[in-house]
Design an enzyme around this catalytic site. Structure first.
Site, PDB file in Angstrom:
ATOM      1  CE  LYS A 115     -26.347  -4.397  -8.153  1.00 50.61           C
ATOM      2  NZ  LYS A 115     -26.565  -3.432  -7.263  1.00 50.61           N
ATOM      3  CE  LYS A 196     -21.867  -1.420 -14.775  1.00 52.47           C
ATOM      4  NZ  LYS A 196     -22.491  -0.546 -14.034  1.00 52.47           N
ATOM      5  CE  LYS A 199     -18.480   0.793  -6.700  1.00 47.47           C
ATOM      6  NZ  LYS A 199     -19.492   1.088  -5.806  1.00 47.47           N
TER       7      LYS A 199
END
Ligand code: AMP
Ligand code: TRP
Length: 331
Positions: A115, A196, A199
């Site tokens: 992130k 994967k 979102k």
């Protein structure tokens, strides 16, 4: 005898996708039905503000995840369904756990590194401390079981480490939680079978509220591998294998991916994709209906969260009392 406690949470940010459903929601509902646990399911809004967001959208996102819980079969009469920020003890315990968390443990966290690389303009301390808040969520209720997707196992390991460390230093207070993986712990992106479904890459997602036409269009465009025979071979044909995993996940007869591949022996990829799209659309039809119905009564969801949060507050207060005693803060 009281049952062991089970805790899990989902962030209210973007819409939920089939990865969230099979990695988390469906599993939550099955565990509730098993009757083996006293369950708490939390909309973890404080986690979600560590990523860029618009305050105008937050309330709707919180209500949407609560509605996802209900549409997936979670039942407020049997499980505590609540909102993290309505229980101040989550933040309070996170602070206390901060004081026993080595910085090095957090620097190793894969999700933080990913992130931080993705949102370079907003690498905030909350993003770094995210796993400690997650440990607080779990330890606060002395949860023994935590159903999650496999990307969260590293965070559960930290919760175990912190429980052990606190107990050794201050006396037995917390339970070391165990992660529980779903049958399909990892659904990959439709655009890139090496990543994967997430979102953060909406173009590779199949959202739970996509209608049948959107599902057909997305599956038709999903990345497969060269070849034309339908066969289950995750190492050499990961794109097709991911679609077969998805088919197995939505299959009402719960057949294995290999068995499903055999049903399409001698057929083209396109036939298989059409079959998969219909199976996915059919599977989520009742879900979409239930959610649309819930969306018509947001005040019911608000009331349910308030009631759940009141229960959670009572449980949390007992642990915090004990924690403060152990730390010598109770005067
Ligand atoms: P998040 O949206 O990151 O809050 O994730 C909510 C839950 O869904 C967590 O338990 C995740 O591990 C799980 N999850 C997220 N993406 C996937 C995926 N692609 N496959 C399986 N589980 C997932
Ligand atoms: N970090 C989890 C995720 O991204 C969400 C979460 C927050 C959670 N607190 C939790 C999951 C406690 C299980 C238990 O999916």
């Amino acid at each position: 005898m009281a049952k062991p406690i089970l805790f899990s949470g989902i962030q209210p940010s973007e819409r939920l996708h089939v990865g969230n459903y099979f990695g988390a929601l469906e599993h939550f509902a099955a565990l509730q039905e098993s009757g083996k646990f006293d369950c708490l399911f939390c909309v973890v809004d404080l986690h979600s503000i560590t990523e860029s967001f618009d305050p105008k959208e937050k309330k709707e996102q919180i209500l949407a995840v609560a509605a996802d819980f209900l549409a997936a079969g979670l039942d407020p009469a049997r499980s505590v369904i609540f909102q993290q920020s309505q229980v101040a003890a989550h933040s309070e315990l996170a602070w206390i756990l901060n004081t026993i968390t080595p910085i090095g443990e957090l620097e190793r966290m894969t999700q933080y590194k990913d992130k931080a690389a993705r949102q370079k303009e907003n690498v905030n301390v909350g993003l770094f401390d995210y796993p400690v808040l997650m440990a607080a969520d779990i330890l606060l209720y002395r949860a023994a079981a935590v159903p999650v997707g496999d990307d969260q196992l590293q965070h559960i390991e930290l919760a175990r480490t912190l429980a052990r460390k606190f107990n050794n230093r201050f006396g037995k207070t917390f339970i070391e939680p165990k992660g529980l993986l779903a049958r399909t712990p990892r659904i990959m992106s439709l655009k890139d079978p090496a990543k994967k479904m997430s979102k953060s890459q909406p173009e590779g997602c199949l959202f739970l509220d996509d209608d049948a036409d959107a599902v057909r269009a997305k599956i038709a465009r999903a990345v497969t591998d060269s070849g034309s025979e339908v066969a289950y071979d995750p190492d050499h044909r990961p794109g097709l294998a991911n679609l077969l995993d998805l088919y197995a996940a939505v299959d009402p007869d719960r057949r294995e991916p290999k068995t499903i591949a055999k049903l399409f022996a001698g057929k083209q990829y396109a036939d298989f994709k059409r079959g998969l799209a219909e199976a996915v659309a059919r599977r989520f039809e009742p879900y979409r209906k239930a959610k649309a119905e819930l969306a018509r009564h947001p005040e019911r969801i608000t009331a349910m969260l308030a009631e759940g949060s009141a229960k959670a507050n009572r449980m949390a207060a007992e642990t915090m009392h004990d924690v403060k005693e152990k730390l010598g803060l109770a005067v």
